[in-house]
Design a protein around this motif. Structure first.
Motif, PDB file in Angstrom:
ATOM      1  N   ASP A   1      -9.054   6.648   4.126  1.00  0.00           N
ATOM      2  CA  ASP A   1      -9.460   5.357   3.567  1.00  0.00           C
ATOM      3  C   ASP A   1      -9.153   5.331   2.079  1.00  0.00           C
ATOM      4  O   ASP A   1      -9.600   6.204   1.323  1.00  0.00           O
ATOM      5  CB  ASP A   1     -10.956   5.128   3.793  1.00  0.00           C
ATOM      6  CG  ASP A   1     -11.297   4.954   5.264  1.00  0.00           C
ATOM      7  OD1 ASP A   1     -10.480   4.377   5.992  1.00  0.00           O
ATOM      8  OD2 ASP A   1     -12.386   5.424   5.681  1.00  0.00           O
TER       9      ASP A   1
ATOM     10  N   LYS B   1      -8.901  -2.546   0.427  1.00  0.00           N
ATOM     11  CA  LYS B   1      -9.213  -1.334   1.176  1.00  0.00           C
ATOM     12  C   LYS B   1      -8.223  -1.177   2.330  1.00  0.00           C
ATOM     13  O   LYS B   1      -7.975  -2.130   3.069  1.00  0.00           O
ATOM     14  CB  LYS B   1     -10.652  -1.379   1.707  1.00  0.00           C
ATOM     15  CG  LYS B   1     -11.695  -1.367   0.596  1.00  0.00           C
ATOM     16  CD  LYS B   1     -13.113  -1.322   1.158  1.00  0.00           C
ATOM     17  CE  LYS B   1     -14.138  -1.261   0.027  1.00  0.00           C
ATOM     18  NZ  LYS B   1     -15.534  -1.174   0.535  1.00  0.00           N
TER      19      LYS B   1
ATOM     20  N   ASN C   1      -6.701   1.616   5.496  1.00  0.00           N
ATOM     21  CA  ASN C   1      -6.857   2.810   6.323  1.00  0.00           C
ATOM     22  C   ASN C   1      -5.459   3.251   6.752  1.00  0.00           C
ATOM     23  O   ASN C   1      -4.805   2.576   7.533  1.00  0.00           O
ATOM     24  CB  ASN C   1      -7.739   2.534   7.544  1.00  0.00           C
ATOM     25  CG  ASN C   1      -7.966   3.767   8.390  1.00  0.00           C
ATOM     26  OD1 ASN C   1      -7.244   4.009   9.361  1.00  0.00           O
ATOM     27  ND2 ASN C   1      -8.958   4.554   8.032  1.00  0.00           N
TER      28      ASN C   1
ATOM     29  N   THR D   1      -6.409   9.915   9.618  1.00  0.00           N
ATOM     30  CA  THR D   1      -6.410   8.705   8.794  1.00  0.00           C
ATOM     31  C   THR D   1      -7.186   8.948   7.509  1.00  0.00           C
ATOM     32  O   THR D   1      -8.025   9.850   7.426  1.00  0.00           O
ATOM     33  CB  THR D   1      -7.036   7.517   9.544  1.00  0.00           C
ATOM     34  OG1 THR D   1      -8.383   7.843   9.920  1.00  0.00           O
ATOM     35  CG2 THR D   1      -6.223   7.191  10.789  1.00  0.00           C
TER      36      THR D   1
ATOM     37  N   ASP E   1     -11.401   8.185   0.727  1.00  0.00           N
ATOM     38  CA  ASP E   1     -12.529   8.457   1.628  1.00  0.00           C
ATOM     39  C   ASP E   1     -13.865   8.345   0.900  1.00  0.00           C
ATOM     40  O   ASP E   1     -14.789   9.142   1.106  1.00  0.00           O
ATOM     41  CB  ASP E   1     -12.395   9.841   2.265  1.00  0.00           C
ATOM     42  CG  ASP E   1     -11.346   9.870   3.368  1.00  0.00           C
ATOM     43  OD1 ASP E   1     -11.040   8.799   3.923  1.00  0.00           O
ATOM     44  OD2 ASP E   1     -10.841  10.961   3.683  1.00  0.00           O
TER      45      ASP E   1
END
Length: 558
Positions: free
Chosen positions: A391, A402, A404, A389, A357
Motif C-alpha cells: 500500500d 492511495k 495497492n 502487494t 504500508d
C-alpha cells in the motif's frame, strides 16, 4: 607419572604454617608461672590461673590436631584424584571441542572446481580447471548454503564434513546474486547422517559478540568479533541493498560463506565480503531465511521485490515548498519510473511517496527500525516476496492518493552461471563480440566491482548489451587492433538498426547485403568493415586462431 598440584602444595604449606604461628602466639600470650613474693591472699589465685591456662592450651592443641588430621585426609584424597600432567592438556582440549562441537555439526567445507571462460580467447573458451575452497553450512530441508562466487563457472562441487575424509558431490539448485548466496543439495543420504541444521537468531545488537566459523585457506578457524553496526548492505555483484551486519574483522579468502553465531548458538548471518581492512559485511539471517522461504514457496528463487523508480530525498525545505507539501508531510520525490515495472502505469515523475504500508517515510528516505535506528525505506520492500502487494500513499499536485501495487522482482536477462556453460560469442573479420555480463566485467576489472558505475552494472545485470571483447590479429583488422576505444566498446546499432541482443546482432550481420557494415559504438565512435571482404576472411581467421566456429551454439539458428 603424577605431578604434584601447585594448589595442593600451597594449601598444605599454609595449614601447617598457620597452626605453628598461632601456637607460638598462644604460648607467648600467657605470663610465666613462677613463685611470687606477694601477700598470702594472692597465692590463692595462682592455682586457678595455672589450671585455666593449662586447660586452654590443652583444648587448643586438641582442636589443632583434629583439624590437621582432617586437612591431611583431604590432602591425601586430593592427591589420589590428581590428573597426570600429560592428560591435563587433553582434558582442556576435550572441553574446548565440547564447546565447539554443536557448531561443527552444521559446518561444511566446500570444494569447487572452476573453469571460467576466457572472454579474450574464444579458441579455448575455458581456462584450466582449478579448485577453490570456501565455507558453507547446513540448513533445514536438506540444503547447504555458501557464497555465490564460490560456485560461479563451476564444473564440480564437493562437500566435506568436519572429522570426515569423504567428499560428497553437490548440486547447485539456486543462486541469489543480491546477497551472494548459493543453495546446494546432496543426493547421497549418508551425507545427512549426524548433521544438525543451524537455527536462525534475531538481529544482533551493536557491540554484541559474534563467532565466525569457517575454512580460511582450507583449515578450520574460529574468529571472535563484535558488531559495529546494522545497516543496509550492497553486494559488490549487484545493485540491491539488503539488511546486513558490519563486524570489526576482515574476512579472508575461504571464510566467505561461513555461518556467524551469537553467544546463544543461533546463526545470525553469513560472512560474505570485506568492505575495509578491518571491517566486513555479514548478510543478516532474515535475508537468508527470505531466500529459503522464497525457494520453498515457488520451487525456485524469484528474487527480492523492488519498486522500479529512481528517487531523491526531500531534506531541502525549498524543494518541499516548491512541490506544495503540507506542514509535517514527509516523503521522497520520484524522478523516474522504469517502463518494465507494473507501477509504470500508476506512478508518475514528481509524485511524492509519503508512506509504505502505513509507515511514514522520512525526508531522507528512511523508516523506523529496531533499537531507535532508521533504515532506508527499501528495507520494508525486502521483507516481502514476489507477488505480494504493498500500500502506497502518494502526494500528487497537493492531493493524497492511495494505491495497492503488486510487487515484482527485476529479472536478469542472463541468469547466474551455475552450470558451467560457455559464454556466447559471435566473430566477424577478427572482431569478437559477446554479451556484457557480471562475469565479463570481473574478467576485465577484477572480482570487486565497487569502482564501476551503477549504470554499467545495471546494464550487465538487466540489459543485453553487445560489446567487443577482442580484436584478433588478421589482415582485415589492421588499423583497428591497436585502437583503445574498441576495448569493451558497446555496439548500439548496425547499419542504422538498433541492437537488441547478441542473437539479433548476429542475425543482422549474417543477413546484411549492403556494401559496408557500419557499427555505431558508444561514446560516439564508429567501426566500418567491407561486408564481402569481412565475411570472406572470417573462416581463415578462425582457422588461424584455432577457433571451431564463428558463433556459439546458443546463437545458431536451427
Amino acid at each position: 607419572m603424577l605431578a604434584t598440584s601447585p594448589v595442593i602444595d600451597t594449601l598444605s604449606c599454609n595449614l601447617y604454617t598457620n597452626f605453628n604461628v598461632i601456637d607460638r602466639i598462644f604460648q607467648r600470650s600467657f605470663f610465666p608461672l613462677e613463685p611470687y613474693s606477694d601477700p598470702p591472699d594472692h597465692h590463692r589465685i595462682r592455682p586457678i590461673v595455672q589450671c585455666r591456662c593449662s586447660s586452654s592450651r590443652s583444648s587448643f592443641s586438641l582442636q589443632k590436631d583434629r583439624f590437621a588430621s582432617r586437612a591431611q585426609d583431604f590432602l591425601d584424597c586430593a592427591q589420589k584424584l590428581q590428573v597426570p600432567e600429560e592428560d591435563r592438556g587433553l582434558e582442556q582440549e576435550k572441553r574446548k571441542k565440547k564447546k565447539v562441537s554443536p557448531y561443527l555439526a552444521a559446518l561444511v567445507k566446500v570444494l569447487c572446481w572452476k573453469s571460467p571462460p576466457n572472454f579474450l580467447r574464444p579458441r579455448g573458451q575455458w581456462r584450466p580447471k582449478y579448485p577453490s575452497t570456501r565455507s558453507g553450512f547446513i540448513v533445514k530441508g536438506r540444503k547447504v548454503l555458501t557464497c555465490a562466487q564460490c560456485v560461479d563457472h563451476h564444473t564440480k562441487v564437493q562437500l566435506k564434513k568436519p572429522n570426515s575424509d569423504t567428499l560428497y558431490t553437490a548440486t547447485v539448485v539456486a543462486v541469489a546474486l543480491e546477497c551472494d548466496l548459493a543453495m546446494l543439495t546432496v543426493s547421497d543420504d549418508k551425507f545427512w547422517e549426524g548433521v544438525v541444521p543451524v537455527e536462525f537468531g534475531d538481529i544482533p545488537a551493536p557491540e554484541e559478540k559474534l563467532t565466525i566459523m569457517g575454512y580460511p585457506d582450507g583449515k578450520f578457524s574460529m574468529i571472535t568479533t563484535s558488531v559495529s553496526k546494522v545497516s543496509m548492505t550492497k553486494s559488490s555483484l549487484c545493485l540491491a541493498e539488503l539488511l546486513g551486519v558490519q563486524v570489526d574483522v576482515a574476512i579472508v579468502i575461504g571464510t566467505s560463506g561461513s555461518p556467524v553465531f551469537n553467544k546463544r548458538g543461533k546463526c545470525v548471518g553469513m560472512a560474505f565480503q570485506s568492505c575495509k581492512e578491518d571491517e566486513s559485511d555479514i548478510i543478516a539471517a532474515s535475508v537468508i531465511d527470505h531466500v529459503l522461504q522464497d525457494y520453498d514457496k515457488n520451487g525456485a528463487y524469484t528474487g527480492f521485490p523492488t519498486l522500479g523508480i529512481v528517487w531523491q530525498n526531500m531534506e531541502y525545505p525549498d524543494l518541499r515548498l516548491f512541490l506544495k507539501m503540507g506542514h509535517g508531510q514527509q516523503g521522497i520525490l520520484i524522478i523516474e519510473v522504469k517502463p518494465n515495472y507494473p507501477e509504470y502505469e500508476i506512478l508518475k515523475p514528481n509524485d511524492i511517496i509519503l508512506s509504505i504500508d502505513g509507515i511514514n517515510i522520512g525526508n531522507d528516505g528512511t523508516v523506523p527500525f529496531s533499537q531507535g535506528q532508521r533504515m532506508p525505506f527499501s528495507y520494508l520492500l525486502t521483507q516481502k516476496y514476489t507477488g505480494d502487494t504493498v500500500d502506497l500513499e502518494v502526494l500528487r499536485n497537493s492531493e493524497i492518493l492511495k494505491y495497492n501495487l503488486k510487487l515484482t522482482a527485476h529479472k536478469q536477462f542472463k541468469p547466474a552461471n551455475i552450470s558451467g556453460r560457455p559464454f556466447s560469442h559471435y566473430i566477424v573479420a577478427g572482431f569478437v563480440f559477446t554479451t556484457l555480463s557480471i562475469s565479463y566485467l570481473q574478467s576485465e576489472y577484477g572480482l570487486s566491482l565497487r569502482n564501476l558505475s551503477k549504470e554499467l552494472i545495471w546494464q550487465a545485470l538487466y540489459e543485453e548489451r553487445v560489446v567487443i571483447s577482442k580484436v584478433l590479429k588478421s589482415g582485415t583488422s589492421n588499423g583497428y587492433d591497436h585502437m583503445e576505444y574498441l576495448e569493451n566498446a558497446q555496439v548500439l546499432a548496425v547499419n542504422g538498426i538498433p541492437v537488441q541482443s547478441l542473437k539479433s546482432f548476429a542475425s543482422i550481420v549474417e543477413s546484411c547485403n549492403e556494401e559496408f557494415l557500419e557499427f555505431i559504438l558508444d561514446k560516439q565512435k564508429k567501426l566500418v568493415l567491407h561486408t564481402a571482404s569481412a565475411k570472406a576472411r572470417t573462416p581463415d581467421i578462425l582457422k588461424m586462431h584455432n577457433i571451431p566456429s564463428a558463433m556459439s551454439d546458443d546463437l545458431k539458428i536451427c
